[in-house]
Design a protein around this motif. Sequence first.
Motif, mmCIF file in Angstrom:
data_model
loop_
_atom_site.group_PDB
_atom_site.id
_atom_site.type_symbol
_atom_site.label_atom_id
_atom_site.label_comp_id
_atom_site.label_asym_id
_atom_site.label_seq_id
_atom_site.Cartn_x
_atom_site.Cartn_y
_atom_site.Cartn_z
ATOM 1 N N PRO A 140 0.839 -1.203 0.000
ATOM 2 C CA PRO A 140 0.000 0.000 0.000
ATOM 3 C C PRO A 140 0.873 1.251 0.000
ATOM 4 O O PRO A 140 1.817 1.366 0.789
ATOM 5 N N THR A 141 0.541 2.187 -0.893
ATOM 6 C CA THR A 141 1.391 3.352 -1.122
ATOM 7 C C THR A 141 0.527 4.601 -1.226
ATOM 8 O O THR A 141 -0.507 4.592 -1.890
ATOM 9 N N LEU A 142 0.975 5.672 -0.605
ATOM 10 C CA LEU A 142 0.257 6.941 -0.625
ATOM 11 C C LEU A 142 1.155 8.030 -1.189
ATOM 12 O O LEU A 142 2.308 8.179 -0.789
ATOM 13 N N THR A 144 1.075 12.156 -1.549
ATOM 14 C CA THR A 144 0.269 13.263 -1.037
ATOM 15 C C THR A 144 1.142 14.431 -0.610
ATOM 16 O O THR A 144 2.360 14.288 -0.445
ATOM 17 N N ALA A 149 -3.807 13.219 5.507
ATOM 18 C CA ALA A 149 -3.948 12.005 4.697
ATOM 19 C C ALA A 149 -2.937 10.946 5.127
ATOM 20 O O ALA A 149 -3.227 9.746 5.101
ATOM 21 N N VAL A 150 -1.754 11.384 5.546
ATOM 22 C CA VAL A 150 -0.732 10.442 6.026
ATOM 23 C C VAL A 150 -1.209 9.778 7.316
ATOM 24 O O VAL A 150 -1.070 8.558 7.494
ATOM 25 N N PHE A 153 -3.819 7.300 6.469
ATOM 26 C CA PHE A 153 -3.205 6.159 5.787
ATOM 27 C C PHE A 153 -2.566 5.211 6.805
ATOM 28 O O PHE A 153 -2.745 3.987 6.751
ATOM 29 N N ASP A 156 -4.959 3.174 8.632
ATOM 30 C CA ASP A 156 -5.537 2.115 7.798
ATOM 31 C C ASP A 156 -4.588 0.940 7.613
ATOM 32 O O ASP A 156 -5.006 -0.222 7.689
ATOM 33 N N VAL A 160 4.256 2.985 8.724
ATOM 34 C CA VAL A 160 4.599 3.416 7.369
ATOM 35 C C VAL A 160 6.013 3.980 7.340
ATOM 36 O O VAL A 160 6.584 4.353 8.371
ATOM 37 N N GLN A 202 4.688 4.593 2.356
ATOM 38 C CA GLN A 202 4.407 3.202 2.022
ATOM 39 C C GLN A 202 4.306 2.381 3.310
ATOM 40 O O GLN A 202 4.988 2.668 4.300
ATOM 41 N N GLN A 203 3.445 1.371 3.247
ATOM 42 C CA GLN A 203 3.339 0.461 4.386
ATOM 43 C C GLN A 203 4.697 -0.178 4.671
ATOM 44 O O GLN A 203 5.389 -0.616 3.745
#
Length: 317
Positions: A140-142, A144, A149-150, A153, A156, A160, A202-203
Amino acid sequence: MSGVVLVVTEQFDVAADHVVAELNDRGTGVVRFDTSEFPQHLVMTARLDQDHSGTLCTTTRAVNIGDVGAVYYRRPSIYQPHPGLSEADAAWATREARFGFGGFLASLPVWLNHPADIARAEYKPVQLAAARAAGLNVPPTLLTNDAEAVRAFAKDVGPVVYKPLSGIQYKHDLGRDFIYTQPVELDQLDDAAIAATTCLFQQECPKDYEVRVTVVDGRCFAARIDAHSDRARIDWRADYDALTYRPIDVPSEVQAHIGNLLKALRLRFGALDFIVTPSGDWVWLEINPNGQWVWIADVTPRIAAAIADALEGRTTL
């Protein structure tokens, strides 16, 4: 395919040295140059209304363009205009060299890899999307510039890490630093720093060891990387002295997905990084379309030969 191989790279490039030596041992013609040699020490003449008509002359070698079989594009320097030009004239001459001489090279038909494909594949969002579509296991990757949002994330997906998007070197007035993968402490997030640019999170994956897979025309050369320090366990690039390497086989399913990725990115060469979890899952991290490989040549000694095979047309495109 046969013919002279053009090797386009900077003067001190150990990877290119290995490939040139391999080609020389085989009796294959090689012309090596750096784009910084143009226009002062490199002369090009080309008829654009004719197929592959022209000549390329270095200070020691000359080649007819029609005799070029392949181009090995490594890490060339920027163009160097004639001394004595004004700043404006030098900038103009450099742009013209890039679009003229560089465009002429780009028109040649066989590359490993074509610079336009390298440039596209260096975008992390492009390669992440392509890897997922290719069937690779992507964490899982964000992406932003919003600190909230971080936080959402991390809530969730769990712990990270932060990763730079454009390389690890950070240049400043006093020199340079290196920005490696960093675990994220949510209570220490700098909202203003995140808001200042695009950030990739990223996770954090559980890690048994890591693997560097170097691919040349579908042939995989893999080295297992075991880290023996805290810094290296987070990002092995941060502590090379704490690493050990050994050969490893790539699972056939992973090889198939790697092939899909390189095909999608139009790459014949790529250096891919994986995490292998304690349960044995291969998690893809990134691909470097022009990555270094000499540092693992003792473990994967056939890479130079595989590149030479590709440049000589011995492998199937």
